[in-house]
Scaffold this motif. Structure first.
Motif: not given
Length: 199
Positions: A141-148, A171-174
């Protein structure tokens, strides 16, 4: 947005075999293999509307499954007086199609269980199937920084009511991911509400 990294099990490495496949306002990707495809292909081709059959560029099971599904969706929309198929009718159509493809695959005698994870969207609604491959969902429900790359992937300011649903095979992040139920159809409606239908 649909993204797909292809592990070619049916068809050569070629731009024509690359996902997502599109027609009209629909996009489609498939993670898995329809076993016995070469035996199933002739019958499936006869069940695809001629104009859609002419759109076929590649040789994959995935592209033909998409065109086969599009034909069924068209017939459903026609039965509902045109327009696009109703949300719950799409859920049922996909559940029935999964079982039918699985049954046809088993009838070929190849002795392998088909994996039929699909993602299908018209840009407003998203449908996914979880059939013998894992599928995971994450709601934000909010933007977040890309893990890559460490950047936000939103142009400009996010609206105050920002919300998104992400469905992935792995899954592409933690962050926490919800495993979606096996042998199910998942629908995300225009309000981003999730719905399930057992296939």
């Amino acid at each position: 947005v649909i993204a797909h990294v292809r592990h070619a099990t049916v068809g050569q490495f070629s731009i024509h075999n690359a996902h997502p496949f599109t027609t009209a306002n629909w996009s489609f990707a498939h993670n898995g293999t329809l076993y016995g495809f070469k035996l199933l292909e002739p019958r499936m081709l006869t069940e695809v509307d001629p104009d859609l059959r002419r759109q076929r560029k590649g040789e994959t099971d995935s592209e033909l499954i998409f065109l086969w599904l599009m034909t069924r969706m068209r017939h459903l929309a026609t039965a509902q007086n045109g327009g696009r198929p109703a949300f719950w009718d799409m859920m049922e159509l996909l559940a029935v199609a999964l079982r039918e493809l699985d049954m046809r695959s088993r009838a070929t005698g190849v002795g392998l269980d088909s994996q039929l994870n699909f993602v299908l969207t018209d840009g407003n609604r998203l449908f996914a199937t979880c059939f013998r491959n894992d599928l995971f969902m994450q709601r934000q429900n909010e933007p977040h920084q890309c893990d890559y790359c460490g950047k936000d992937h939103i142009q400009g300011d996010a609206p105050p009511d920002f919300e998104c649903v992400t469905i992935v095979s792995e899954p592409v992040n933690d962050r926490e991911w919800e495993a979606l139920p096996a042998e199910s159809v998942i629908g995300v409606d225009e309000n981003l509400d999730l719905h399930y239908w057992h296939a």
